[in-house]
Design a protein around this motif. Sequence first.
Motif, short mmCIF file in Angstrom:
data_model
loop_
_atom_site.label_atom_id
_atom_site.label_comp_id
_atom_site.label_asym_id
_atom_site.label_seq_id
_atom_site.Cartn_x
_atom_site.Cartn_y
_atom_site.Cartn_z
N GLN A 120 0.88 -1.18 0.00
CA GLN A 120 0.00 0.00 0.00
C GLN A 120 0.91 1.23 0.00
OE1 GLN A 120 -1.99 -1.22 3.69
NE2 GLN A 120 -3.89 -1.51 2.54
N MET A 121 0.95 1.93 -1.10
CA MET A 121 1.94 3.01 -1.23
C MET A 121 1.51 4.32 -0.58
SD MET A 121 4.48 1.56 -2.52
CE MET A 121 5.58 2.85 -3.11
N ASP A 122 0.22 4.50 -0.39
CA ASP A 122 -0.23 5.74 0.27
C ASP A 122 0.00 5.58 1.77
OD1 ASP A 122 -1.56 7.85 1.45
OD2 ASP A 122 -3.27 7.77 0.07
N PRO A 123 0.91 6.36 2.34
CA PRO A 123 1.25 6.16 3.76
C PRO A 123 0.10 6.49 4.71
CG PRO A 123 2.32 8.14 2.91
CD PRO A 123 1.68 7.45 1.74
N ILE A 124 -0.91 7.18 4.21
CA ILE A 124 -2.06 7.49 5.07
C ILE A 124 -3.18 6.49 4.85
CG2 ILE A 124 -3.89 9.19 5.49
CD1 ILE A 124 -1.73 11.34 5.07
N ALA A 125 -3.50 6.17 3.61
CA ALA A 125 -4.58 5.24 3.32
C ALA A 125 -4.22 3.80 3.70
CB ALA A 125 -4.96 5.30 1.84
N ALA A 126 -2.97 3.55 3.97
CA ALA A 126 -2.54 2.21 4.35
C ALA A 126 -3.27 1.73 5.60
CB ALA A 126 -1.04 2.20 4.60
N ASP A 127 -3.45 0.42 5.71
CA ASP A 127 -4.06 -0.12 6.92
C ASP A 127 -3.17 0.13 8.14
OD1 ASP A 127 -6.63 -1.77 6.31
OD2 ASP A 127 -5.26 -2.18 4.66
N GLY A 128 -1.88 0.02 7.94
CA GLY A 128 -0.95 0.27 9.04
C GLY A 128 -0.43 1.69 9.00
N ASN A 129 0.79 1.86 9.54
CA ASN A 129 1.46 3.16 9.53
C ASN A 129 0.75 4.19 10.41
OD1 ASN A 129 3.82 4.36 8.71
ND2 ASN A 129 3.00 5.16 6.79
N LEU A 130 0.18 3.69 11.50
CA LEU A 130 -0.50 4.58 12.45
C LEU A 130 0.41 5.72 12.89
CD1 LEU A 130 -2.64 5.35 14.60
CD2 LEU A 130 -1.58 3.63 16.09
N PHE A 131 1.67 5.41 13.20
CA PHE A 131 2.53 6.46 13.75
C PHE A 131 2.78 7.58 12.75
CE2 PHE A 131 6.97 4.23 13.06
CZ PHE A 131 6.55 3.68 11.86
#
Lengths: 220, 200
Positions: free
Chosen positions: A142-153
Amino acid sequence: MVKNQINILDDRSMGWLRYLYRKATTPDNWDRDGQPHPHWDELTGEPMLSWHRFDLVDSSYAVALMSDQTPAWREVHSRILDELVSRHTGWWSASDWLTQFGDDPDRGNYPDRYKRLIPEGLWGEYNVPGWTANGIEPHGVQMDPIAADGNLFYKGFFTLLIGLHRYVSGDEKWNKSFHMIRDGDNSFTWSHSKIAQFLAGQWNNSQMGCHCENTKVWPT
Amino acid sequence: MGEAAWEMLLAGTNVLSGELPEIWKEPGNLTFLLQLAGEHANPDIKYKIWDVCDELLEPTWDYELGEFTLGLGLNEPHPRGQLNARIMAGWVCKRGAWSSIFRQPNFDKFSEPTVVGVDFPSVALRQAYWDGENLHLAVQPQNNAIHGKRTSFRITNLDHGRDWAIEGLDGTLSTMNFEGEDLVVEIEANDHPVVLKPNK
Protein backbone atom coordinates in the motif's frame (compact mmCIF):
# COMPACT_ATOMS: atom_id res chain seq x y z
CA MET A 1 -12.59 41.36 32.73
CA VAL A 2 -8.86 41.75 33.10
CA LYS A 3 -7.18 38.37 32.85
CA ASN A 4 -4.35 37.71 35.25
CA GLN A 5 -1.74 36.43 32.87
CA ILE A 6 1.92 37.19 33.26
CA ASN A 7 3.83 35.40 30.56
CA ILE A 8 7.37 36.39 29.72
CA LEU A 9 9.47 34.02 27.69
CA ASP A 10 13.03 33.74 28.98
CA ASP A 11 16.27 34.06 27.03
CA ARG A 12 16.62 30.35 26.34
CA SER A 13 13.12 30.14 24.93
CA MET A 14 13.72 33.12 22.68
CA GLY A 15 17.04 31.68 21.58
CA TRP A 16 15.43 28.35 20.76
CA LEU A 17 12.69 30.10 18.77
CA ARG A 18 15.32 31.88 16.68
CA TYR A 19 17.31 28.73 16.03
CA LEU A 20 14.24 26.75 15.09
CA TYR A 21 13.03 29.50 12.78
CA ARG A 22 16.35 29.47 10.94
CA LYS A 23 16.30 25.68 10.78
CA ALA A 24 12.74 25.51 9.51
CA THR A 25 13.12 28.25 6.92
CA THR A 26 16.41 27.02 5.47
CA PRO A 27 15.41 25.72 2.02
CA ASP A 28 15.77 22.03 1.29
CA ASN A 29 13.90 19.45 -0.75
CA TRP A 30 11.95 16.55 0.81
CA ASP A 31 10.78 15.15 -2.52
CA ARG A 32 12.23 11.82 -3.62
CA ASP A 33 14.85 13.45 -5.83
CA GLY A 34 15.88 15.78 -3.03
CA GLN A 35 17.45 15.37 0.38
CA PRO A 36 16.54 16.88 3.74
CA HIS A 37 19.10 19.31 5.11
CA PRO A 38 21.49 17.51 7.48
CA HIS A 39 20.25 19.55 10.43
CA TRP A 40 17.08 17.41 10.40
CA ASP A 41 17.63 14.49 12.76
CA GLU A 42 17.55 10.95 11.34
CA LEU A 43 19.69 9.43 14.09
CA THR A 44 17.81 9.59 17.35
CA GLY A 45 15.70 6.71 18.61
CA GLU A 46 16.96 4.01 16.27
CA PRO A 47 15.35 1.78 15.09
CA MET A 48 11.85 3.20 15.67
CA LEU A 49 12.24 6.97 15.56
CA SER A 50 15.36 7.50 13.47
CA TRP A 51 13.53 9.19 10.63
CA HIS A 52 13.52 12.83 9.62
CA ARG A 53 9.78 13.26 10.19
CA PHE A 54 10.11 12.76 13.94
CA ASP A 55 12.25 15.90 14.09
CA LEU A 56 9.41 17.76 12.36
CA VAL A 57 6.81 16.56 14.83
CA ASP A 58 8.98 16.95 17.92
CA SER A 59 9.92 20.47 16.85
CA SER A 60 6.27 21.51 16.85
CA TYR A 61 5.74 21.01 20.59
CA ALA A 62 7.80 23.91 21.93
CA VAL A 63 6.50 26.18 19.18
CA ALA A 64 2.89 25.58 20.15
CA LEU A 65 3.69 25.96 23.84
CA MET A 66 5.55 29.23 23.27
CA SER A 67 2.78 30.66 21.13
CA ASP A 68 0.35 30.03 23.97
CA GLN A 69 2.55 32.24 26.16
CA THR A 70 2.56 35.08 23.63
CA PRO A 71 -0.95 34.65 22.19
CA ALA A 72 -0.88 38.19 20.80
CA TRP A 73 2.17 37.38 18.66
CA ARG A 74 2.13 34.14 16.72
CA GLU A 75 3.26 34.93 13.17
CA VAL A 76 6.73 33.42 13.54
CA HIS A 77 5.36 30.34 15.27
CA SER A 78 2.83 29.93 12.47
CA ARG A 79 5.55 30.17 9.85
CA ILE A 80 7.67 27.54 11.57
CA LEU A 81 4.73 25.16 11.86
CA ASP A 82 3.81 25.72 8.24
CA GLU A 83 7.35 24.79 7.21
CA LEU A 84 7.19 21.64 9.32
CA VAL A 85 3.86 20.56 7.84
CA SER A 86 5.03 21.32 4.32
CA ARG A 87 8.05 19.04 4.70
CA HIS A 88 5.84 16.31 6.12
CA THR A 89 4.01 16.13 2.80
CA GLY A 90 7.20 15.12 0.97
CA TRP A 91 8.54 11.68 0.05
CA TRP A 92 11.21 11.81 2.74
CA SER A 93 8.56 12.05 5.44
CA ALA A 94 7.56 8.47 4.59
CA SER A 95 10.91 7.13 3.45
CA ASP A 96 10.59 4.14 5.81
CA TRP A 97 7.12 3.16 4.58
CA LEU A 98 8.15 3.63 0.96
CA THR A 99 11.33 1.55 1.12
CA GLN A 100 10.80 -1.15 3.75
CA PHE A 101 8.83 -3.84 1.91
CA GLY A 102 8.06 -7.29 3.27
CA ASP A 103 10.12 -8.86 6.01
CA ASP A 104 13.39 -7.22 6.94
CA PRO A 105 16.06 -9.08 4.93
CA ASP A 106 18.53 -8.17 7.65
CA ARG A 107 16.59 -9.53 10.59
CA GLY A 108 18.99 -12.42 11.01
CA ASN A 109 21.77 -9.94 11.66
CA TYR A 110 20.26 -7.57 14.18
CA PRO A 111 22.60 -6.14 16.81
CA ASP A 112 22.22 -7.44 20.36
CA ARG A 113 20.73 -4.17 21.52
CA TYR A 114 17.56 -5.07 19.59
CA LYS A 115 16.94 -8.08 21.84
CA ARG A 116 14.80 -6.04 24.22
CA LEU A 117 12.51 -5.30 21.25
CA ILE A 118 12.07 -8.84 19.94
CA PRO A 119 9.80 -11.46 21.56
CA GLU A 120 11.70 -14.25 23.22
CA GLY A 121 12.09 -17.22 20.92
CA LEU A 122 11.64 -15.19 17.73
CA TRP A 123 15.16 -13.76 17.49
CA GLY A 124 16.19 -13.86 13.85
CA GLU A 125 12.63 -14.44 12.65
CA TYR A 126 10.92 -11.25 13.68
CA ASN A 127 10.94 -7.73 12.22
CA VAL A 128 12.19 -5.23 14.73
CA PRO A 129 9.76 -2.41 15.64
CA GLY A 130 10.62 0.40 13.26
CA TRP A 131 10.64 -1.89 10.23
CA THR A 132 7.36 -0.88 8.64
CA ALA A 133 6.99 -4.06 6.54
CA ASN A 134 4.89 -2.51 3.78
CA GLY A 135 3.27 -5.33 1.80
CA ILE A 136 3.32 -7.97 4.48
CA GLU A 137 0.21 -10.12 4.97
CA PRO A 138 -2.64 -9.45 5.38
CA HIS A 139 -2.48 -6.04 3.73
CA GLY A 140 -0.34 -6.23 0.60
CA VAL A 141 1.70 -3.34 -0.71
CA GLN A 142 0.00 0.00 0.00
CA MET A 143 1.94 3.01 -1.23
CA ASP A 144 -0.23 5.74 0.27
CA PRO A 145 1.25 6.16 3.76
CA ILE A 146 -2.06 7.49 5.07
CA ALA A 147 -4.58 5.24 3.32
CA ALA A 148 -2.54 2.21 4.35
CA ASP A 149 -4.06 -0.12 6.92
CA GLY A 150 -0.95 0.27 9.04
CA ASN A 151 1.46 3.16 9.53
CA LEU A 152 -0.50 4.58 12.45
CA PHE A 153 2.53 6.46 13.75
CA TYR A 154 2.85 8.34 10.48
CA LYS A 155 -0.71 9.59 10.15
CA GLY A 156 -1.30 10.06 13.89
CA PHE A 157 1.64 12.39 14.43
CA PHE A 158 0.88 14.14 11.15
CA THR A 159 -2.65 15.03 12.24
CA LEU A 160 -1.22 16.37 15.49
CA LEU A 161 1.30 18.49 13.58
CA ILE A 162 -1.33 19.95 11.27
CA GLY A 163 -3.63 20.49 14.23
CA LEU A 164 -0.98 22.51 16.03
CA HIS A 165 -0.45 24.62 12.92
CA ARG A 166 -4.18 25.36 12.76
CA TYR A 167 -4.36 26.02 16.50
CA VAL A 168 -1.53 28.52 16.43
CA SER A 169 -2.17 30.23 13.10
CA GLY A 170 -5.93 29.94 12.67
CA ASP A 171 -5.10 29.29 9.02
CA GLU A 172 -7.12 26.57 7.25
CA LYS A 173 -4.43 26.14 4.59
CA TRP A 174 -3.82 22.47 5.37
CA ASN A 175 -7.50 21.71 5.61
CA LYS A 176 -7.74 22.27 1.89
CA SER A 177 -6.65 19.49 -0.44
CA PHE A 178 -2.89 19.07 -0.80
CA HIS A 179 -0.70 16.52 -2.53
CA MET A 180 1.53 14.13 -0.66
CA ILE A 181 4.61 12.11 -1.65
CA ARG A 182 4.42 13.52 -5.23
CA ASP A 183 6.37 10.69 -6.83
CA GLY A 184 4.77 9.86 -10.17
CA ASP A 185 1.86 7.49 -9.62
CA ASN A 186 2.53 7.70 -5.92
CA SER A 187 0.92 11.06 -5.41
CA PHE A 188 -1.96 11.25 -2.98
CA THR A 189 -4.45 13.96 -2.12
CA TRP A 190 -5.42 14.61 1.48
CA SER A 191 -6.56 17.34 3.83
CA HIS A 192 -6.40 17.63 7.61
CA SER A 193 -10.06 16.68 8.06
CA LYS A 194 -9.83 13.79 5.62
CA ILE A 195 -6.83 12.34 7.42
CA ALA A 196 -8.55 12.69 10.79
CA GLN A 197 -11.77 11.13 9.47
CA PHE A 198 -9.87 8.28 7.89
CA LEU A 199 -7.95 7.60 11.05
CA ALA A 200 -11.09 7.75 13.19
CA GLY A 201 -12.70 5.26 10.84
CA GLN A 202 -9.76 2.91 11.20
CA TRP A 203 -10.02 3.04 14.96
CA ASN A 204 -13.78 2.51 14.89
CA ASN A 205 -13.54 -0.42 12.53
CA SER A 206 -10.78 -2.30 14.27
CA GLN A 207 -11.31 -3.76 17.70
CA MET A 208 -7.59 -4.34 18.09
CA GLY A 209 -6.60 -0.91 16.87
CA CYS A 210 -4.51 0.24 13.94
CA HIS A 211 -1.24 -1.34 13.02
CA CYS A 212 1.69 0.97 13.54
CA GLU A 213 4.38 -0.93 11.72
CA ASN A 214 2.45 -3.68 9.91
CA THR A 215 1.42 -6.48 12.31
CA LYS A 216 2.36 -4.40 15.34
CA VAL A 217 -0.57 -2.92 17.25
CA TRP A 218 -0.56 -0.75 20.33
CA PRO A 219 -3.04 -2.28 22.80
CA THR A 220 -6.15 -0.16 23.33
CA MET B 1 -2.77 8.54 36.08
CA GLY B 2 -0.23 10.74 34.36
CA GLU B 3 0.60 12.44 37.65
CA ALA B 4 1.05 9.12 39.42
CA ALA B 5 3.34 7.91 36.66
CA TRP B 6 5.33 11.11 36.90
CA GLU B 7 5.74 10.75 40.68
CA MET B 8 6.96 7.20 40.22
CA LEU B 9 9.40 8.28 37.54
CA LEU B 10 10.66 11.15 39.67
CA ALA B 11 11.24 8.88 42.62
CA GLY B 12 12.97 6.34 40.40
CA THR B 13 15.47 8.85 39.08
CA ASN B 14 16.42 10.05 42.56
CA VAL B 15 17.24 13.33 40.82
CA LEU B 16 16.06 15.46 43.74
CA SER B 17 18.95 14.13 45.80
CA GLY B 18 21.13 16.27 43.56
CA GLU B 19 22.79 13.35 41.84
CA LEU B 20 21.50 11.75 38.67
CA PRO B 21 22.09 7.99 38.27
CA GLU B 22 24.27 7.11 35.28
CA ILE B 23 21.44 5.53 33.30
CA TRP B 24 19.52 8.81 33.36
CA LYS B 25 22.51 10.69 31.97
CA GLU B 26 22.05 8.97 28.62
CA PRO B 27 20.73 11.72 26.29
CA GLY B 28 17.54 9.86 25.38
CA ASN B 29 16.63 9.19 29.00
CA LEU B 30 17.59 12.71 30.00
CA THR B 31 15.31 14.05 27.29
CA PHE B 32 12.44 11.90 28.52
CA LEU B 33 12.86 13.21 32.06
CA LEU B 34 13.12 16.88 31.12
CA GLN B 35 10.26 16.84 28.66
CA LEU B 36 7.92 15.27 31.21
CA ALA B 37 9.13 17.62 33.94
CA GLY B 38 7.76 20.54 31.96
CA GLU B 39 4.22 19.22 31.92
CA HIS B 40 4.11 17.53 35.33
CA ALA B 41 6.53 19.11 37.80
CA ASN B 42 5.74 22.14 39.91
CA PRO B 43 8.14 25.03 39.28
CA ASP B 44 10.37 24.34 42.29
CA ILE B 45 10.82 20.71 41.38
CA LYS B 46 11.28 21.50 37.70
CA TYR B 47 14.15 23.88 38.32
CA LYS B 48 15.79 21.55 40.81
CA ILE B 49 15.79 18.90 38.12
CA TRP B 50 17.25 21.32 35.59
CA ASP B 51 19.93 22.40 38.05
CA VAL B 52 21.10 18.80 38.29
CA CYS B 53 20.90 18.16 34.55
CA ASP B 54 22.02 21.44 33.02
CA GLU B 55 25.71 20.68 32.73
CA LEU B 56 24.93 17.46 30.86
CA LEU B 57 22.94 19.42 28.29
CA GLU B 58 25.87 21.56 27.12
CA PRO B 59 23.84 24.77 26.79
CA THR B 60 25.16 26.66 23.78
CA TRP B 61 24.64 30.28 22.75
CA ASP B 62 25.27 32.06 19.49
CA TYR B 63 25.05 35.60 20.81
CA GLU B 64 25.27 37.21 17.40
CA LEU B 65 22.30 35.27 16.06
CA GLY B 66 20.53 35.24 19.41
CA GLU B 67 20.17 31.46 19.17
CA PHE B 68 20.18 28.86 21.93
CA THR B 69 20.70 25.12 21.46
CA LEU B 70 21.91 22.08 23.38
CA GLY B 71 25.06 20.23 22.40
CA LEU B 72 24.37 17.30 24.75
CA GLY B 73 28.02 16.40 24.63
CA LEU B 74 27.53 14.76 21.25
CA ASN B 75 30.11 16.83 19.35
CA GLU B 76 27.97 16.89 16.22
CA PRO B 77 27.83 19.57 13.51
CA HIS B 78 24.14 20.27 14.16
CA PRO B 79 22.20 20.26 17.41
CA ARG B 80 20.52 16.85 17.65
CA GLY B 81 17.02 17.69 16.46
CA GLN B 82 14.64 15.35 18.26
CA LEU B 83 16.45 15.64 21.59
CA ASN B 84 16.76 19.42 21.45
CA ALA B 85 13.14 19.77 20.41
CA ARG B 86 11.75 17.64 23.22
CA ILE B 87 14.00 19.05 25.91
CA MET B 88 13.12 22.59 24.90
CA ALA B 89 9.44 21.65 24.88
CA GLY B 90 10.00 20.69 28.51
CA TRP B 91 11.83 23.94 29.18
CA VAL B 92 9.11 26.22 27.80
CA CYS B 93 6.25 24.15 29.21
CA LYS B 94 4.64 25.33 32.42
CA ARG B 95 2.89 22.71 34.51
CA GLY B 96 -0.19 21.51 32.63
CA ALA B 97 0.41 23.79 29.64
CA TRP B 98 0.66 20.97 27.10
CA SER B 99 -2.59 19.30 28.12
CA SER B 100 -4.26 22.72 28.25
CA ILE B 101 -3.75 23.09 24.52
CA PHE B 102 -6.20 20.23 24.10
CA ARG B 103 -8.44 20.65 27.15
CA GLN B 104 -8.69 24.43 27.32
CA PRO B 105 -7.52 25.75 23.97
CA ASN B 106 -7.24 29.50 23.63
CA PHE B 107 -9.41 30.49 20.69
CA ASP B 108 -10.01 34.03 21.96
CA LYS B 109 -6.60 34.99 20.59
CA PHE B 110 -7.98 34.96 17.05
CA SER B 111 -10.28 37.90 17.76
CA GLU B 112 -8.09 39.75 20.24
CA PRO B 113 -5.48 42.40 19.39
CA THR B 114 -2.54 40.74 17.66
CA VAL B 115 0.90 41.96 16.66
CA VAL B 116 2.04 41.33 13.09
CA GLY B 117 4.93 42.47 10.93
CA VAL B 118 7.63 42.11 13.59
CA ASP B 119 11.12 42.39 12.11
CA PHE B 120 12.08 38.87 13.25
CA PRO B 121 14.71 37.62 13.92
CA SER B 122 16.22 41.06 14.55
CA VAL B 123 13.58 41.62 17.17
CA ALA B 124 11.05 39.35 18.84
CA LEU B 125 8.35 39.65 21.45
CA ARG B 126 9.05 37.85 24.68
CA GLN B 127 5.77 39.16 26.06
CA ALA B 128 2.61 39.61 23.99
CA TYR B 129 -0.80 39.09 25.54
CA TRP B 130 -4.11 40.87 25.79
CA ASP B 131 -5.53 41.04 29.31
CA GLY B 132 -9.00 41.99 28.18
CA GLU B 133 -8.33 45.74 28.20
CA ASN B 134 -4.63 46.27 27.56
CA LEU B 135 -1.95 44.77 25.37
CA HIS B 136 1.26 43.80 27.18
CA LEU B 137 4.43 43.69 25.11
CA ALA B 138 8.18 43.42 25.52
CA VAL B 139 10.41 43.79 22.46
CA GLN B 140 13.58 41.72 22.68
CA PRO B 141 16.56 42.53 20.46
CA GLN B 142 18.51 39.75 18.77
CA ASN B 143 21.87 40.98 20.08
CA ASN B 144 23.62 43.90 21.73
CA ALA B 145 24.08 45.74 18.44
CA ILE B 146 20.32 45.94 17.99
CA HIS B 147 19.53 46.79 21.61
CA GLY B 148 17.93 50.22 21.78
CA LYS B 149 17.29 50.48 18.04
CA ARG B 150 13.82 51.46 16.95
CA THR B 151 11.58 48.98 15.24
CA SER B 152 7.99 49.00 14.05
CA PHE B 153 5.11 46.57 13.75
CA ARG B 154 1.35 46.59 13.36
CA ILE B 155 -1.42 45.69 15.75
CA THR B 156 -4.60 44.19 14.32
CA ASN B 157 -8.02 43.60 15.88
CA LEU B 158 -7.75 46.81 17.86
CA ASP B 159 -10.67 49.17 18.41
CA HIS B 160 -9.64 52.01 16.10
CA GLY B 161 -12.42 54.18 17.42
CA ARG B 162 -10.45 54.74 20.61
CA ASP B 163 -7.27 56.63 21.43
CA TRP B 164 -4.39 54.44 22.51
CA ALA B 165 -1.26 55.19 24.47
CA ILE B 166 1.79 53.14 25.26
CA GLU B 167 2.91 53.20 28.83
CA GLY B 168 6.33 51.98 29.90
CA LEU B 169 7.59 52.13 33.45
CA ASP B 170 10.93 53.37 32.17
CA GLY B 171 9.50 56.20 30.08
CA THR B 172 10.03 54.31 26.84
CA LEU B 173 9.26 56.55 23.90
CA SER B 174 7.06 55.23 21.17
CA THR B 175 5.01 56.60 18.36
CA MET B 176 1.97 55.16 16.70
CA ASN B 177 -0.76 55.93 14.24
CA PHE B 178 -3.59 54.06 12.59
CA GLU B 179 -3.09 52.95 9.02
CA GLY B 180 -6.42 51.59 7.92
CA GLU B 181 -7.63 49.17 10.55
CA ASP B 182 -4.19 48.57 12.03
CA LEU B 183 -2.26 50.56 14.59
CA VAL B 184 1.34 51.02 13.49
CA VAL B 185 3.73 51.24 16.44
CA GLU B 186 7.34 52.34 16.44
CA ILE B 187 9.21 51.45 19.57
CA GLU B 188 12.66 50.76 20.98
CA ALA B 189 13.82 47.17 21.11
CA ASN B 190 15.04 47.31 24.67
CA ASP B 191 13.36 44.36 26.39
CA HIS B 192 11.33 46.61 28.66
CA PRO B 193 7.70 45.67 29.26
CA VAL B 194 5.23 48.20 27.90
CA VAL B 195 1.46 48.35 27.97
CA LEU B 196 -0.78 49.61 25.20
CA LYS B 197 -3.78 51.14 26.92
CA PRO B 198 -6.89 52.97 25.78
CA ASN B 199 -7.00 56.60 26.88
CA LYS B 200 -9.87 56.91 29.33
